[in-house]
Design an enzyme around this catalytic site. Structure first.
Site, PDB file in Angstrom:
ATOM      1  N   LYS A 196     -10.660  12.984   7.239  1.00  0.00           N
ATOM      2  CA  LYS A 196     -10.263  12.913   8.755  1.00  0.00           C
ATOM      3  C   LYS A 196     -10.102  14.250   9.282  1.00  0.00           C
ATOM      4  CE  LYS A 196      -6.659   9.089   7.433  1.00  0.00           C
ATOM      5  NZ  LYS A 196      -7.055   8.107   8.307  1.00  0.00           N
ATOM      6  N   GLU A 252      -9.306   3.297   1.963  1.00  0.00           N
ATOM      7  CA  GLU A 252      -8.905   3.409   0.617  1.00  0.00           C
ATOM      8  C   GLU A 252      -7.634   2.137   0.429  1.00  0.00           C
ATOM      9  OE1 GLU A 252      -5.641   5.040   2.672  1.00  0.00           O
ATOM     10  OE2 GLU A 252      -7.961   5.602   2.916  1.00  0.00           O
ATOM     11  N   LYS A 278       0.761  -1.124   0.039  1.00  0.00           N
ATOM     12  CA  LYS A 278       0.170  -0.001  -0.150  1.00  0.00           C
ATOM     13  C   LYS A 278       0.995   1.218  -0.090  1.00  0.00           C
ATOM     14  CE  LYS A 278      -3.007   2.698   3.093  1.00  0.00           C
ATOM     15  NZ  LYS A 278      -3.664   2.649   4.554  1.00  0.00           N
ATOM     16  N   ASP A 319      -3.268  10.618   2.752  1.00  0.00           N
ATOM     17  CA  ASP A 319      -4.406  10.074   2.995  1.00  0.00           C
ATOM     18  C   ASP A 319      -5.368  11.332   3.747  1.00  0.00           C
ATOM     19  OD1 ASP A 319      -7.058   8.687   3.466  1.00  0.00           O
ATOM     20  OD2 ASP A 319      -5.853   7.312   5.084  1.00  0.00           O
ATOM     21  N   ASP A 369     -12.337   6.340   3.550  1.00  0.00           N
ATOM     22  CA  ASP A 369     -11.169   6.340   4.413  1.00  0.00           C
ATOM     23  C   ASP A 369     -10.395   4.738   4.409  1.00  0.00           C
ATOM     24  OD1 ASP A 369      -8.844   7.378   5.629  1.00  0.00           O
ATOM     25  OD2 ASP A 369      -9.872   7.636   7.730  1.00  0.00           O
ATOM     26  N   ARG A 405      -7.265  -0.804   1.199  1.00  0.00           N
ATOM     27  CA  ARG A 405      -7.822  -2.084   0.735  1.00  0.00           C
ATOM     28  C   ARG A 405      -8.070  -2.052  -0.835  1.00  0.00           C
ATOM     29  NH1 ARG A 405     -12.320  -2.619   5.435  1.00  0.00           N
ATOM     30  NH2 ARG A 405     -10.589  -1.599   6.353  1.00  0.00           N
ATOM     31  N   ASP A 445       1.434   6.735   5.131  1.00  0.00           N
ATOM     32  CA  ASP A 445       0.607   5.588   4.589  1.00  0.00           C
ATOM     33  C   ASP A 445       1.195   4.956   3.529  1.00  0.00           C
ATOM     34  OD1 ASP A 445      -1.692   4.447   5.419  1.00  0.00           O
ATOM     35  OD2 ASP A 445      -3.213   6.024   4.565  1.00  0.00           O
TER      36      ASP A 445
END
Length: 498
Positions: free
Chosen positions: A257, A331, A245, A250, A329, A333, A268
């Site tokens: 967020k 995202e 990932k 993010d 959020d 996966r 991230d």
């Protein structure tokens, strides 16, 4: 200059080669702070006339592990830097219960000596390094040469990881990550392919493209899929297939967020950084034989704006599963699932394949296990081979520690579609930290939406797959990324003789 890490009383039993250190340490041992604080001792006759002593403290209790040596090395090097030392010699004598303690101490020292990429590129410092050279003491030359080789190889991988994972969201926006990786592996055994064409992304990786939709309007933020491959000499006996990932930033997307929790979200991308870092461990020195590694870095920014994907959307995954978005959020996966599907398609033609996703995926991982620990969970075929337990054991060798979780039936039930519109629910609308089994359920989603559920223990072509959540272990912010889980990966598949 000599730098020492040891138990409080270990100076009394130093090897004969270090006899010269006994007297000054014995003289200073009248101060109980010797076992609790990092001290600088004046020792005439030593190079630099100084000795930095950083104690590990006790290492023989139920809860002690080899990290005591890396912690002491970090503390000692930081003190040496404050004292202006430029040529420290790391002295960590062998320990009967921890045969790799010197290597672990060296990795701790190198972690403390990392200089961030932005600092190196800004030219605000006189040079790109905090010290001129780091020496490593060993009783025999052959042992010292081997230690330096291993420390260099592992640190090369961790350095790439820190550069990618720790750099800010503009310096390591997706296109610049691709540039960095291409330069890193130029003229090396590692093959690099970068996918940037929007139509290709939309066709091959529709879930990733949904997350990229908003960022795609800003050229410098547009997504990249970076594919890597290493093929060792000799007949291939094992094939590792890694999906990382790489969310360069993010915002949470439409499920933004809020409340000050967005800061630090440039980290991230540490899962993708781990993929690149592992290839770098393979590349310059070790070059393991009989091993093939296929990796992919999903470099995407989860931006918010008029064109961002939203909850309630239906996205058909590469595997043909209709996915209902529940939370933008979640995202991570989404950007990995189609790449995992592609790996699944390739795996059936590989020798002894093993599939992995690596991600800073959930806050629940930190809530469940605390910071500092990676979490691994196996599908059925991987569980039957004892993969997670093997990783946990490998992690203890050099202090890159793992906890083991299990993917249960409730995790699959959680992601079943709730109406005839969808096959799979991507996520609920709560943070993972507020969701029961919040770090296990995403693994079930990845299995279901990628089609890996057709390759379980009940299939004719079972494929072992493990999901690794490094949200807790990737490192603090502010702070320096750790490199987890590169050291465990290398220990498990390259350095099995440690």
């Amino acid at each position: 200059l000599k730098f020492k890490t040891a138990n409080l009383t270990s100076h009394e039993s130093l090897p004969s080669e270090l006899e010269s250190l006994k007297a000054p340490l014995q003289d200073y041992s009248v101060d109980s702070g010797l076992g609790e604080e990092v001290v600088v001792i004046k020792v005439p006759g030593l190079p630099g006339n100084r000795l930095v002593f950083a104690s590990t403290g006790p290492v023989n209790r139920d809860y002690d592990d080899i990290r005591r040596f890396s912690d002491a090395a970090v503390n000692g090097i930081q003190r040496a830097l404050k004292a202006g030392m430029q040529r420290p010699l790391l002295v960590c004598p062998p320990h009967a219960d921890y045969k790799n303690n010197t290597l672990v101490a060296a990795l701790g020292a190198l972690h403390a000596l990392y200089m961030p990429l932005e600092v190196r590129e800004s030219n605000v410092k006189k040079n790109d390094h905090k010290v001129c050279v780091l020496g490593l003491w060993a009783a025999e030359e052959a042992r010292g040469t081997k230690l330096v080789e291993l420390a260099n190889a592992l640190e090369n991988g961790r350095l790439a990881y820190r550069d990618i994972g720790g750099s800010d969201p503009e310096r390591m926006a997706a296109p610049r990550v691709a540039d960095y990786v291409q330069e890193l592996f130029k003229d090396s055994p590692v093959k690099v392919e970068v996918v940037s064409d929007l139509k290709t992304l939309e066709k091959e990786y529709p879930c990733l493209a949904a997350v990229n939709r908003c960022a795609n309007s800003v050229p410098r933020h547009q997504a990249r899929v970076v594919k890597l491959q290493y093929c060792g000499e000799g007949p291939i006996e094992k094939t590792l297939m890694l999906v990382g990932k790489g969310i360069t930033y993010d915002t949470g997307g439409a499920d933004i967020k809020a409340g000050g929790v967005m800061a630090g979200m440039h980290r991230d991308k540490c899962g993708a950084a781990a993929v690149a870092g592992f290839f770098q461990v393979n590349n310059p020195q070790l070059k393991p034989q009989h091993l093939k590694v296929v990796g992919v870095m999903a470099m995407v920014r989860n931006s918010v704006g008029a064109d961002c994907y939203v909850a309630d959307e239906l996205v058909v995954s590469r595997a043909g599963r209709r996915v209902r978005v529940g939370n933008t959020d979640a995202e991570g996966r989404m950007v990995m699932v189609d790449l995992l599907c592609e790996m699944k398609e390739k795996a059936v033609n590989e020798v002894s394949p093993q599939l992995f996703t690596i991600a800073t995926l959930t806050g629940h991982a930190i809530r469940a296990m605390g910071p500092n620990y990676s979490i691994i969970m196996d599908n059925g075929p991987a569980h039957r081979s004892g993969n997670a337990a093997q990783w946990q054991k490998a992690g203890e060798v050099l202090g890159d520690l793992f906890e083991v979780s299990t993917i249960r039936r409730e995790d699959y039930e959680f992601h079943k579609g709730q109406s005839e519109y969808e096959d799979i629910l991507q996520c609920n609308n709560l943070p993972s930290s507020a969701t029961p089994r919040g770090h296990q359920t995403p693994a079930a989603f990845l299995i279901m939406a990628s089609g890996l559920d057709k390759h379980g223990v009940d299939s004719e072509a079972p494929l072992p797959y493990s999901h690794i959540d490094i949200a807790g272990s990737s490192g603090p912010f502010p702070g320096v990324p750790t490199g987890a889980p590169i050291v465990t990966m290398a220990t498990n598949y390259i350095l099995s003789d440690l």
